[in-house]
Design a protein around this motif. Structure first.
Motif, PDB file in Angstrom:
ATOM      1  N   ARG B 191       0.745  -1.096  -0.063  1.00 61.46           N
ATOM      2  CA  ARG B 191       0.224   0.215   0.031  1.00 61.46           C
ATOM      3  C   ARG B 191       0.933   1.307   0.031  1.00 61.46           C
ATOM      4  O   ARG B 191       1.802   1.385   0.698  1.00 61.46           O
ATOM      5  CB  ARG B 191      -0.956   0.027   1.363  1.00 61.46           C
ATOM      6  N   GLU B 223      -8.103   4.202   6.558  1.00 62.76           N
ATOM      7  CA  GLU B 223      -9.528   3.784   6.620  1.00 62.76           C
ATOM      8  C   GLU B 223     -10.446   4.908   6.703  1.00 62.76           C
ATOM      9  O   GLU B 223     -11.666   4.678   6.717  1.00 62.76           O
ATOM     10  CB  GLU B 223      -9.630   2.629   7.520  1.00 62.76           C
ATOM     11  N   ARG B 229      -8.649   4.599   1.378  1.00 65.31           N
ATOM     12  CA  ARG B 229      -9.196   3.149   2.303  1.00 65.31           C
ATOM     13  C   ARG B 229      -8.689   2.036   1.229  1.00 65.31           C
ATOM     14  O   ARG B 229      -8.895   2.370   0.099  1.00 65.31           O
ATOM     15  CB  ARG B 229     -10.655   3.062   2.248  1.00 65.31           C
ATOM     16  N   ARG B 230      -8.116   1.215   1.508  1.00 65.91           N
ATOM     17  CA  ARG B 230      -7.555  -0.032   0.966  1.00 65.91           C
ATOM     18  C   ARG B 230      -6.384   0.119   0.150  1.00 65.91           C
ATOM     19  O   ARG B 230      -5.832  -0.686  -0.468  1.00 65.91           O
ATOM     20  CB  ARG B 230      -8.610  -0.984   0.388  1.00 65.91           C
ATOM     21  N   VAL B 231      -6.007   1.329  -0.278  1.00 70.46           N
ATOM     22  CA  VAL B 231      -4.933   1.570  -1.000  1.00 70.46           C
ATOM     23  C   VAL B 231      -3.761   2.400  -0.422  1.00 70.46           C
ATOM     24  O   VAL B 231      -2.743   2.338  -1.084  1.00 70.46           O
ATOM     25  CB  VAL B 231      -5.412   2.493  -2.380  1.00 70.46           C
TER      26      VAL B 231
END
Lengths: 146, 329
Positions: B191, B223, B229-231
Motif C-alpha cells: 500500500r 481507513e 481506504r485499502r490503497v
C-alpha cells in the motif's frame, strides 16, 4: 504602574521598531501595541536570482528569414497539452504566446517538464497529439513570430 | 547574522536544554548576540506561534514542558542538521499545494535547497492533476527546490534519487521494510505510504530548477477516507504509535541531501543500485496504461531508469511514462 510609567513606555516604544510590548511589575501588567503593526508572518524576503538572458543566435541562424519558428521537445517523453486531463490546454491553435510562456508538458520518469516558448507570436500549428510519445528535438508547435 | 527563524529556533533550543530551569533574557541576548528588546520580540513571536513560554522578571524564561510540540519552521530549523536542504523554509498552516508554491518561489529565484512545508493542503496534487489526500495535522507535505547543474535528460535520475531518499527515511521509522514501485511510489505491505511528484523547468541544455514534491502518510488513518481506504498505508498506523513529524521531516532532508550531494559529485550509479534494492517488481507481470497499452513481464530498469518489459511476443519494450500496475505476489 501609573500614567507616568505608561507614558515613558510609549516614548520608548516609539523610539524603537518594536511592534508590541508587555511589561509586568508588582502592581500589574500593561501591553502596548502599535496600530500599524505589520504581521511579521506576511513578510518573507526572497533574494531573486539575476535574470538570465540567453541569446538565441543558433536558432535564429537555422531558421533563416522565415517568420515561422518551431518549438521542439527538450527531451524524450510523453507530450501533454494541459496540466491535467480535464484542464484546458496551455495553448490552442491561434493562441498568442509570449517568450517564456509554458506551452506544454513533457513527462519522462514522472518528471513533469514545463516547456516554454522561446518566441513571442501566434501558434499556427500544433504538431503532436496529446499523450503521444515524443523524441528529443521533435517539433511540437509552429509559432508565427511578430 | 541569523534570520528570524534561526534565532527563534536557537531560543527554543536554549530553553529546552535548560528543562525546568529558567534562562535569563540576558543569557539569551548574549548567546545570540542580539539586544534584550530583540529577545523580547522573539519571545512574543514564539508565544504567538503557540509556545507556552513563562516569563518572570527576575529569573527569566522557561518553556512549559507539558505543551504538545508544535509543527512549524522553528521546530524544523532547531532540529535540522543539513547545510543545504531546508536552510530556507517556507511553512504554511494551510496551502493549496506545496508544489504550486514552490514552483512560484523557484520562478522568482528561491535558492537551491529551499523547502516549502505545510501542515495541510487543500489541493494536494499528484501526477496529471490527480489529487493527493492531505488532511491537516497528521502527515508530511513538503516540496524541495533544487537547482542541479545537470542537463535535462540526466534530471530523470532525480526521480529514482527521491524515491531512494524517501524509502530510506520511511525505513528508519517503520518496522516493515518499504518497497518502491516504478518509478517512485513508496509502499508498505503493497500500500502506498508516500508519493512524489517532480516538476521541472529547463532549457535545451540545462535545468533551471526542479521541484520535488513529497507527501508521506505519517499518522493518518487510511481507513478514514474513501480516497485512501485499502490503497494507502501510514507509518504511524503500521507502528501502532505516532511518528513525530519534525523528526521525520528533518531526517528526510538530511538523507535527501546526502544522496543529492553524492550524486552530483560522483554520479547516479549508487542511486540506481540502492533503488534496485527497494524494488520487488522483477519477474512480475506488469501492465502499463499510456498512449499505447503494454503488458508483459518486468525485467527491471535500464541504465537510465526506464522500465524494461518483455511482451508476450518476446519483444522488449522500454517504458518511460504511464500508469503502471504490477500483479500482486
Amino acid at each position: 504602574m501609573d500614567l507616568k510609567d505608561i507614558k515613558a513606555l510609549y516614548r520608548f516604544l516609539k523610539s524603537t521598531d518594536i511592534v508590541e510590548l508587555e511589561v509586568e511589575d508588582s502592581r500589574g501588567r500593561v501591553r502596548v501595541k502599535r496600530a500599524e503593526a505589520v504581521s511579521e508572518e506576511a513578510v518573507r524576503i526572497v533574494t531573486p536570482a539575476a535574470p538570465v538572458e540567453e541569446k538565441k543566435e543558433r536558432e535564429e541562424a537555422k531558421e533563416e528569414k522565415s517568420n515561422i519558428k518551431t518549438i521542439t521537445s527538450p527531451m524524450v517523453g510523453t507530450f501533454y497539452r494541459a496540466p491535467s486531463p480535464d484542464a484546458p490546454p496551455f495553448v490552442e491553435l491561434g493562441s498568442k504566446v509570449k517568450s517564456g510562456q509554458v506551452v506544454c508538458i513533457i513527462e519522462a520518469m514522472k518528471i513533469m517538464n514545463e516547456v516554454e516558448s522561446e518566441f513571442t507570436g501566434k501558434v499556427v500549428a500544433v504538431l503532436v497529439e496529446n499523450g503521444q510519445p515524443v523524441e528529443y528535438g521533435e517539433p511540437l508547435f509552429n509559432v508565427e513570430v511578430e | 547574522m541569523m534570520d528570524r527563524t534561526s534565532q527563534e529556533a536557537e531560543i527554543i533550543r536554549l530553553l529546552r536544554a535548560n528543562g525546568e530551569g529558567h534562562v535569563s533574557g540576558q543569557t539569551i541576548s548574549r548567546t545570540l548576540g542580539i539586544s534584550r528588546t530583540a529577545v523580547w520580540k522573539h519571545i512574543v513571536s514564539l508565544r504567538n506561534a503557540g509556545y507556552l513560554i513563562e516569563g518572570s522578571p527576575r529569573k527569566g524564561y522557561v518553556l512549559a514542558d507539558r505543551h504538545p510540540v508544535p509543527f512549524n519552521s522553528v521546530e524544523i530549523t532547531s532540529a535540522l542538521d543539513t547545510d543545504l536542504i531546508g536552510r530556507e523554509i517556507f511553512f504554511y498552516e494551510s496551502i493549496d499545494s506545496t508544489n504550486t508554491k514552490a514552483m512560484e518561489l523557484a520562478r522568482s529565484g528561491a535558492a537551491d535547497g529551499t523547502v516549502v512545508v505545510a501542515d495541510g493542503q487543500c489541493k494536494g496534487r499528484g501526477r496529471l492533476g490527480r489529487g493527493w489526500y492531505s488532511p491537516p495535522g497528521v502527515n508530511l507535505y513538503t516540496s524541495i527546490i533544487l537547482r542541479p547543474a545537470i542537463p535535462p535528460e540526466r534530471a530523470q535520475a532525480m526521480t529514482l534519487l527521491s524515491a531512494v531518499a524517501v524509502a530510506e527515511t520511511v525505513g528508519r521509522f517503520s518496522p516493515v521494510r518499504p518497497h518502491v514501485k516504478w518509478p517512485n511510489d513508496v509502499l508498505i505491505a503493497s500500500r502506498k505510504v508516500a508519493g512524489i511528484l517532480t516538476e521541472m523547468s529547463s532549457e535545451t541544455d540545462r535545468v533551471n530548477f526542479m521541484v520535488v514534491g513529497i507527501g508521506v502518510n505519517l499518522n493518518m488513518d487510511p481507513e478514514s477516507s474513501d480516497e485512501t481506504r485499502r490503497v494507502a498505508a501510514s507509518i504511524g498506523k503500521e507502528n501502532g504509535r505516532d511518528v513525530e513529524r519534525t523528526n521525520f521531516a528533518c531526517t528526510l532532508y538530511s538523507v535527501f541531501e546526502r544522496w543529492y550531494k553524492t550524486s552530483l559529485k560522483e554520479g547516479f550509479k549508487p542511486v540506481y543500485e540502492a533503488w534496485k534494492g527497494y524494488f520487488d517488481g522483477v519477474g512480475r507481470e506488469v501492465r502499463i496504461k499510456g498512449f499505447t497499452n503494454t503488458e508483459g513481464i518486468c525485467l527491471g530498469i535500464d541504465g537510465e531508469g526506464a522500465l524494461l518489459v518483455r511482451r508476450p511476443s518476446g519483444d522488449i519494450e522500454r517504458i518511460i511514462s504511464g500508469d503502471v500496475s504490477f500483479s500482486t505476489l
